[in-house]
Scaffold this motif. Structure first.
Motif, PDB file in Angstrom:
ATOM      1  N   ILE A  36      29.310  34.189 -61.488  1.00  0.00           N
ATOM      2  CA  ILE A  36      28.023  34.277 -61.613  1.00  0.00           C
ATOM      3  C   ILE A  36      27.027  34.848 -63.451  1.00  0.00           C
ATOM      4  O   ILE A  36      26.242  34.422 -63.882  1.00  0.00           O
ATOM      5  N   GLY A  37      27.957  36.145 -63.801  1.00  0.00           N
ATOM      6  CA  GLY A  37      27.362  36.298 -65.305  1.00  0.00           C
ATOM      7  C   GLY A  37      27.773  34.875 -66.370  1.00  0.00           C
ATOM      8  O   GLY A  37      26.888  35.503 -67.273  1.00  0.00           O
ATOM      9  N   THR A  38      28.380  34.468 -66.516  1.00  0.00           N
ATOM     10  CA  THR A  38      28.735  33.100 -67.044  1.00  0.00           C
ATOM     11  C   THR A  38      27.576  32.164 -67.025  1.00  0.00           C
ATOM     12  O   THR A  38      26.735  31.852 -67.790  1.00  0.00           O
ATOM     13  N   GLY A  68      17.392  44.659 -56.349  1.00  0.00           N
ATOM     14  CA  GLY A  68      16.609  43.594 -57.672  1.00  0.00           C
ATOM     15  C   GLY A  68      16.496  44.468 -59.394  1.00  0.00           C
ATOM     16  O   GLY A  68      16.518  44.042 -59.527  1.00  0.00           O
ATOM     17  N   GLY A  69      15.797  45.364 -58.169  1.00  0.00           N
ATOM     18  CA  GLY A  69      15.160  46.702 -59.151  1.00  0.00           C
ATOM     19  C   GLY A  69      16.113  47.540 -60.310  1.00  0.00           C
ATOM     20  O   GLY A  69      15.679  47.255 -61.629  1.00  0.00           O
ATOM     21  N   ASN A  70      17.772  47.339 -59.765  1.00  0.00           N
ATOM     22  CA  ASN A  70      18.477  48.208 -60.404  1.00  0.00           C
ATOM     23  C   ASN A  70      18.755  46.833 -61.578  1.00  0.00           C
ATOM     24  O   ASN A  70      19.629  47.674 -62.410  1.00  0.00           O
ATOM     25  N   ILE A  85      19.558  36.017 -60.432  1.00  0.00           N
ATOM     26  CA  ILE A  85      20.372  36.671 -60.795  1.00  0.00           C
ATOM     27  C   ILE A  85      21.066  37.315 -58.966  1.00  0.00           C
ATOM     28  O   ILE A  85      22.221  37.092 -58.182  1.00  0.00           O
ATOM     29  N   THR A  86      20.134  37.953 -58.405  1.00  0.00           N
ATOM     30  CA  THR A  86      20.541  38.734 -56.951  1.00  0.00           C
ATOM     31  C   THR A  86      20.656  37.863 -55.905  1.00  0.00           C
ATOM     32  O   THR A  86      21.687  38.158 -55.183  1.00  0.00           O
ATOM     33  N   THR A  87      19.482  36.593 -56.238  1.00  0.00           N
ATOM     34  CA  THR A  87      20.182  35.363 -55.437  1.00  0.00           C
ATOM     35  C   THR A  87      21.252  34.999 -54.926  1.00  0.00           C
ATOM     36  O   THR A  87      22.057  34.244 -53.990  1.00  0.00           O
TER      37      THR A  87
END
Length: 122
Positions: A36-38, A68-70, A85-87
């Motif tokens: 996910i980071g990549t 999401g806020g964090n 990203i959170t999705t």
């Protein structure tokens, strides 16, 4: 000697449902966070913070509504980036264990671990 944070994490791991514990401890968790980071072009430190924030949700130290806020605040992303990203994290990591997380989070919470502490290493 383990830190207070490490002790809290170990205690919480012991309390978690088996499928959630396995999801956290498996090598697949790290691989999924890295992927996910990549995919979202995160720096290494941002990917590490994303893993920490995800872990705090899985351990029940952070409410999923604050996730999401964090991610926006602690990973240093725009709201749009954090939402995308959170999705992906919800779909790839949290979805398979969602029911167990709901049941576990319905229990009275233990003491909270501040987000900064999650990134501290012994």
């Amino acid at each position: 000697m383990p830190s207070e944070t490490q002790t809290r994490i170990e205690e919480r791991l012991a309390e978690l449902p088996e499928d959630v514990r396995e999801a956290i401890l498996s090598s697949e968790f790290e691989k999924k966070i890295q992927a996910i980071g990549t995919k979202h072009h995160l720096h290494i430190d941002q990917t590490g913070k994303l893993g920490d924030e995800t872990m705090l949700v899985m351990l029940g130290f952070t409410d999923t509504a604050a996730f999401g806020g964090n991610v926006t605040e602690h990973v240093g992303l725009s709201r749009e980036q954090a939402n995308a990203i959170t999705t992906d994290i919800n779909n790839d990591i949290l979805s398979p264990i969602r029911e167990s997380l709901k049941k576990f989070s319905a229990q009275p919470p233990g003491p909270a671990v501040p987000p900064v502490s999650a990134t501290q290493k012994e």
